[in-house]
Design an enzyme around this catalytic site. Structure first.
Site, mmCIF file in Angstrom:
data_model
loop_
_atom_site.group_PDB
_atom_site.id
_atom_site.type_symbol
_atom_site.label_atom_id
_atom_site.label_comp_id
_atom_site.label_asym_id
_atom_site.label_seq_id
_atom_site.Cartn_x
_atom_site.Cartn_y
_atom_site.Cartn_z
ATOM 1 N N HIS A 304 0.815 -1.217 0.000
ATOM 2 C CA HIS A 304 0.000 0.000 0.000
ATOM 3 C C HIS A 304 0.851 1.271 0.000
ATOM 4 O O HIS A 304 0.352 2.355 -0.265
ATOM 5 C CB HIS A 304 -0.963 0.007 1.192
ATOM 6 C CG HIS A 304 -0.322 0.413 2.486
ATOM 7 N ND1 HIS A 304 0.380 -0.469 3.270
ATOM 8 C CD2 HIS A 304 -0.283 1.614 3.130
ATOM 9 C CE1 HIS A 304 0.830 0.168 4.342
ATOM 10 N NE2 HIS A 304 0.458 1.424 4.280
ATOM 11 N N SER A 305 2.175 1.146 0.299
ATOM 12 C CA SER A 305 3.068 2.307 0.293
ATOM 13 C C SER A 305 3.721 2.438 -1.087
ATOM 14 O O SER A 305 4.420 1.532 -1.539
ATOM 15 C CB SER A 305 4.159 2.158 1.358
ATOM 16 O OG SER A 305 5.209 3.077 1.138
ATOM 17 N N ASN A 308 7.588 2.230 -0.799
ATOM 18 C CA ASN A 308 8.079 0.877 -0.497
ATOM 19 C C ASN A 308 7.973 -0.044 -1.711
ATOM 20 O O ASN A 308 8.845 -0.886 -1.946
ATOM 21 C CB ASN A 308 7.309 0.282 0.682
ATOM 22 C CG ASN A 308 7.736 0.873 2.008
ATOM 23 O OD1 ASN A 308 8.677 1.657 2.064
ATOM 24 N ND2 ASN A 308 7.045 0.523 3.074
ATOM 25 N N SER A 393 3.017 -14.521 11.294
ATOM 26 C CA SER A 393 2.552 -14.080 12.604
ATOM 27 C C SER A 393 3.736 -13.710 13.497
ATOM 28 O O SER A 393 4.874 -13.592 13.014
ATOM 29 C CB SER A 393 1.687 -15.171 13.248
ATOM 30 O OG SER A 393 1.006 -14.656 14.369
ATOM 31 N N LYS A 396 4.298 -12.053 19.660
ATOM 32 C CA LYS A 396 3.438 -11.197 20.487
ATOM 33 C C LYS A 396 1.984 -11.677 20.511
ATOM 34 O O LYS A 396 1.165 -11.169 21.276
ATOM 35 C CB LYS A 396 3.530 -9.753 20.003
ATOM 36 C CG LYS A 396 4.913 -9.142 20.247
ATOM 37 C CD LYS A 396 5.051 -7.778 19.644
ATOM 38 C CE LYS A 396 6.427 -7.191 19.963
ATOM 39 N NZ LYS A 396 7.545 -7.986 19.390
ATOM 40 N N ASN A 432 11.528 -11.208 16.788
ATOM 41 C CA ASN A 432 12.064 -10.038 16.102
ATOM 42 C C ASN A 432 13.131 -10.430 15.094
ATOM 43 O O ASN A 432 13.916 -11.352 15.321
ATOM 44 C CB ASN A 432 12.692 -9.076 17.118
ATOM 45 C CG ASN A 432 11.690 -8.605 18.148
ATOM 46 O OD1 ASN A 432 10.893 -7.729 17.904
ATOM 47 N ND2 ASN A 432 11.718 -9.231 19.327
#
Length: 590
Positions: A304-305, A308, A393, A396, A432
């Site tokens: 969507h950017s 990017n 996923s 978190k 991460n």
């Protein structure tokens, strides 16, 4: 300047070889006749010399010998010279027998004698400069000790001798007992215990040329700092590229899964149409690179950017296999047009809002982007009969304490209960990735560059880390063995204390004086991330990939709850998330 140097080198070698070939012919005859060449053989000698000169120059040029710099002359080039010499001798022998009368009288043994002499002289000429360089130890530059008596070390020493870098090696040490006492490039290899003595002699630079695991490198780095070394470098040799670089935090934290299997991924991805949502993000970008490398027939990049999408397309070299879709996954009609046009066989859904504080402050947008976006992708993957849909996923989502984690858990529940006989829907959960946008390492690097203290939320906060390239390869590997409905978990190893990470980054940058500033936990933030892998998880055939339990839910009921969630006001969202995810224990205070 470089072109001029190449031209001069080529001219030098060509003229040198002409002298070598002509003199080799003369010396071959001289040796054959014990230093006194009869007059009747002079004509044959001249003809022989002229023909061999032409043949030798043609073969030397065609084989690329004149493109090889002095310092790169090695066994490969020596082999080329041997083959060239043999071919030239054979061709001349053929010419001699065809035009026998033209050369008579002619002693055939000079052909072999010539080949040996010319080969020897060409080799001596080309290796002479390397011999001189190898014997000439640099006496200027920064004194250093090299750690590791390896082939890479020999390359490094040759580089120093040729002026590659301004270092002056004084010692070589190695941890292996069988290497101690041997020689490496005229240096006597010492034990690692000697390292503590060298700083007293003014040697405070160490260059590591031995392959070490991140844990071993971290331990060695700590020791060298303790001994008083101010500069600690890594020497890497990748293909034709040699590089001496500072040790980065990524070098110390990187995990190297031993069970990465490229053949499995290639079989899974190769020849298929692959759609990647969030293709311009950290994970999406790496997935895009990997899918292209593993032979995807077509790559549909959904992002969507605008920037990017432009950036990843440029990074992939504007490859014609890449199709660009500037679409938000929450816009069902626009997304469906992309599915309808390209009919992807594999869908990798990486698009999501992942920044915990931003999702806390914008719960409505987090729920809409993460949950509605995932629902749209899952539903369309099924509608257009994709073979496999993979949800990316996060750790978190394990007993979440924030809106982001809870929204991703809802995504997991919807995805894992939505597969059908045509489309396998699976999820892969991991922690991460090093250097991802918005993560702690780029933030620390920016603070160090600005000479600011490093902001750490709590002295005891920990996180799991993995290189993005390795995490994404494991994602594809897990997806390749999926059968539908599985929740795969990547083994992220041991958690890292963020305060220790900050201290190590300050040490690596030489700016320990900046210090650490504790700013307190942010809303929704956990002190410790949940263990990704527990004793109830089942290991797959790959030791770094596990399958964990995920409860079955009624998709019809969940669908209604999601609709309720999307229609809710921002202040109602947390309570509705708790209805869907009972283990959601919201920590909105930090």
């Amino acid at each position: 300047m470089i072109k001029a140097t190449k031209t001069k080198r080529t001219i030098f070698f060509v003229f040198s070889d002409i002298l070598i070939f002509l003199s080799s012919a003369y010396f071959a005859f001289l040796l054959r006749f014990s230093g006194d060449i009869p007059y009747i053989f002079i004509s044959g000698m001249i003809k022989f010399a002229f023909i061999m000169l032409i043949l030798e120059l043609i073969f030397a040029y065609k084989s690329g010998l004149y493109k090889v710099p002095w310092r790169f002359f090695g066994l490969r080039e020596a082999r080329k010279m041997l083959i060239n010499s043999a071919l030239c001798a054979l061709i001349f022998t053929g010419i001699f027998f065809i035009f026998y009368d033209f050369f008579e009288p002619f002693p055939r043994s000079v052909i072999l004698i010539y080949a040996l002499i010319s080969l020897l002289l060409m080799g001596v000429l080309r290796i002479s400069k390397r011999v001189l360089l190898d014997f000439r130890k640099p006496s200027t530059g920064e004194p250093c000790v090299i750690i590791g008596a390896t082939n890479k070390t020999l390359q490094l020493l040759k580089g120093f001798a040729s002026g590659y870098a301004s270092y002056y090696p004084q010692y070589i040490v190695d941890p292996r007992k069988d290497s101690i006492g041997t020689t490496c490039g005229d240096f006597l290899v010492a034990s690692m215990d000697e390292l503590k003595k060298y700083p007293a002699e003014g040697i405070t630079t160490a260059i590591i040329s031995k392959k070490l695991s991140p844990a071993e490198l971290d331990a060695l780095h700590s020791k060298l700092n303790e001994y008083g070394y101010k500069k600690i470098k890594l020497f890497s040799l990748l293909g034709d590229d040699a590089n001496i670089k500072d040790i980065s935090i990524e070098d110390l934290l990187a995990r190297k899964p031993k069970d990465l299997d490229s053949s499995v991924i290639k079989e899974f991805i190769g020849g298929k149409v692959v759609m990647i949502t969030g293709a311009g993000g950290t994970i999406g970008s790496e997935l895009s690179r990997l899918c292209l490398a593993f032979g995807a027939k077509q790559l549909v990049l959904v992002e969507h950017s605008e920037y990017n999408l432009y950036a990843i397309n440029e990074a992939l070299g504007a490859n014609e296999r890449c199709k660009l879709a500037l679409v938000n996954v929450t816009q069902l009609d626009s997304l469906e047009r992309v599915f309808n046009r390209y009919r992807p066989q594999i869908v990798l859904h990486a698009a999501a809002y992942k920044h915990v504080p931003l999702c806390e402050f914008n719960p409505k947008e987090a729920v809409r982007n993460n949950i509605l976006g995932t629902k749209n992708v899952v539903d369309l993957a099924k509608k257009y009969a994709a073979l496999r849909m993979v949800l990316i996923s996060t750790d978190k989502a394990v007993r979440p304490t924030n809106v982001m984690g809870a929204s991703k858990r809802v995504c997991e529940l919807y995805a894992l209960n939505s597969g059908d006989e045509r489309t396998d829907v699976v999820a892969v959960r991991f922690g991460n990735v090093l250097g991802s946008s918005g993560s702690v390492i780029p933030k620390f690097k920016a603070q160090i560059a600005a000479n600011k203290p490093l902001s750490v939320t709590h002295p005891d906060i920990t996180r799991y880390f993995m290189l993005v390239s390795e995490a994404c390869q494991l994602v594809l590997q897990a997806a390749s063995i999926a059968r539908g409905g599985e929740l795969f978990v990547l083994d992220m190893g041991k958690p890292v204390k963020i305060a220790d990470l900050a201290q190590k980054m300050l040490l690596l940058s030489g700016k320990e004086e900046l210090g650490i500033e504790y700013v307190g936990l942010r809303p929704g933030e956990k002190l410790y991330e949940e263990l990704l892998v527990d004793e109830n998880d089942k290991q797959t055939k790959f030791e770094s990939i596990f399958v964990t339990h995920s409860e079955a839910v009624d998709v019809g009921i969940l669908d209604g709850q999601i609709k309720k969630l999307l229609d809710a006001k921002p202040e109602q969202i947390v309570e509705i998330l708790k209805e869907i995810v009972p283990e959601f224990n919201h920590n909105n205070k930090g």
